[in-house]
Write an enzyme that holds these catalytic residues in place. Structure first.
Site, PDB file in Angstrom:
ATOM      1  N   ARG A 102       0.811  -1.218   0.000  1.00 10.99           N
ATOM      2  CA  ARG A 102       0.000   0.000   0.000  1.00 10.99           C
ATOM      3  C   ARG A 102       0.840   1.261   0.000  1.00 10.99           C
ATOM      4  NH1 ARG A 102      -3.272   1.668  -2.696  1.00 10.99           N
ATOM      5  NH2 ARG A 102      -4.107  -0.453  -2.579  1.00 10.99           N
ATOM      6  N   LYS A 137       2.539  24.380  -1.180  1.00  4.77           N
ATOM      7  CA  LYS A 137       1.177  23.858  -1.006  1.00  4.77           C
ATOM      8  C   LYS A 137       1.218  22.349  -1.237  1.00  4.77           C
ATOM      9  CE  LYS A 137      -0.807  28.244  -2.482  1.00  4.77           C
ATOM     10  NZ  LYS A 137      -1.556  28.965  -3.555  1.00  4.77           N
ATOM     11  N   LYS A 169       5.823  37.687   1.749  1.00  2.00           N
ATOM     12  CA  LYS A 169       4.535  37.788   1.088  1.00  2.00           C
ATOM     13  C   LYS A 169       3.690  38.899   1.698  1.00  2.00           C
ATOM     14  CE  LYS A 169       2.535  33.933  -0.128  1.00  2.00           C
ATOM     15  NZ  LYS A 169       2.574  34.077  -1.613  1.00  2.00           N
ATOM     16  N   GLU A 202       7.104  39.444  -2.686  1.00  2.00           N
ATOM     17  CA  GLU A 202       5.870  39.454  -3.472  1.00  2.00           C
ATOM     18  C   GLU A 202       5.442  40.881  -3.767  1.00  2.00           C
ATOM     19  OE1 GLU A 202       2.242  36.797  -2.658  1.00  2.00           O
ATOM     20  OE2 GLU A 202       1.657  38.750  -1.828  1.00  2.00           O
ATOM     21  N   ASP A 224       2.371  38.666  -8.225  1.00  2.00           N
ATOM     22  CA  ASP A 224       1.206  37.897  -7.777  1.00  2.00           C
ATOM     23  C   ASP A 224      -0.067  38.357  -8.455  1.00  2.00           C
ATOM     24  OD1 ASP A 224      -0.078  35.963  -6.053  1.00  2.00           O
ATOM     25  OD2 ASP A 224      -0.875  37.670  -4.933  1.00  2.00           O
TER      26      ASP A 224
END
Length: 285
Positions: A102, A137, A169, A202, A224
């Site tokens: 698995r 992410k 950011k 950013e 951005d």
């Protein structure tokens, strides 16, 4: 970027934790009906077209579970795969093969999906001086493999985590009191702590790009959610003083248009967080 040694350590942690999570005090399904000394052989069967990823990881898992298992590789990471291909054979104790099954499949199915999606972007960007990047992410606890899959698919890795690059950011900038203050404080912090880390900042508008350029020490400006025209204007304004990166809403449909604006990098969280596992099976033979 993290070192190969650090990456290997992260992968080892993934293996140990995943086996602990999946096996616990024993694979009772196998223990109940398969003799301890029973031998078997299985093949990794491809059931969907794409880019294969996770073969090297599968070998590490199988050897971790049972060092006596024998693996015969027919394909390698990065190979194009089609329905019916066999990536490898594994032979040895049947209980060991089932114990590893698995984790091998979970990893390879997801890694292959990420490599396939990344390859679509990298193929699309051929001929441009623009590289496709992943983001942070990622799936908690699985990041090392997801970022490895991006590399296998022809992409490049953004920072691995919070510790290997500085990325200022919108929230950092707002909490610090503005762009210039955030950059200047960061430069001083890195010097004081003798840290050799690149700084990415950013920008949310062309005026913010201008302010960033008035400061020293910035390695890359992240544009951005810029429109195509604003991206072109920003690249012209930056004029090679630092690297450029487009981010926000990047898709296969618009990636080439951003590349045509002249940015050095395009980053997309969708490489990792929005893929569907490819179909692979480990079948007894």
């Amino acid at each position: 970027m993290i070192s190969e040694k650090k990456l290997d350590e992260e992968i080892q942690i993934i293996i140990e934790n995943a086996i602990r999570e999946d096996v616990g005090d024993g694979d009772h399904s196998s223990l109940a009906c398969i003799p301890e000394d029973a031998k078997g052989k299985a093949m990794l069967l491809v059931k969907e077209d794409g880019i294969l990823a996770g073969v090297d990881f599968a070998k590490k898992v199988l050897k971790f579970v049972d060092s006596s298992l024998e693996i015969e590789s027919l394909m390698k990471d990065g190979d194009s795969m089609t329905y019916g291909d066999i990536a490898f054979y594994v032979s040895g104790q049947s209980q060991s093969i089932l114990k590893a099954e698995r984790l091998v499949l979970n990893a390879m199915q997801r890694m292959s999906a990420i490599a396939t999606k990344t390859n679509q972007f990298s193929t699309l960007l051929k001929g441009y001086n623009t590289q496709i990047l992943d983001t942070r992410k990622t799936t908690p606890g699985f990041r090392a493999l997801e970022k490895q899959a991006v590399k296998i698919g022809g992409g490049e890795n953004h920072r691995f985590a919070l510790y290997d690059m500085v990325m200022l950011k919108d929230n950092h900038i707002d909490f610090a009191g503005g762009i210039s203050k955030a950059i200047q404080k960061t430069v001083k912090y890195l010097a004081k702590n003798k840290l050799d880390l690149r700084i990415i900042v950013e920008a949310r508008s062309l005026s913010e790009v201008e302010e960033i350029l008035h400061n020293e020490g910035v390695y890359r400006i992240l544009l951005d959610n810029f429109s195509f025209q604003d991206t072109k204007d920003a690249v012209k304004l930056i004029n090679g003083k630092c690297f450029t990166e487009s981010s926000g809403g990047i898709t296969l449909e618009n990636a080439k248009s951003y590349a045509e604006c002249g940015v050095d990098y395009i980053s997309s969280g969708a490489l990792i967080h929005s893929v569907y596992n490819l179909d692979l099976s480990l079948k007894a033979v």
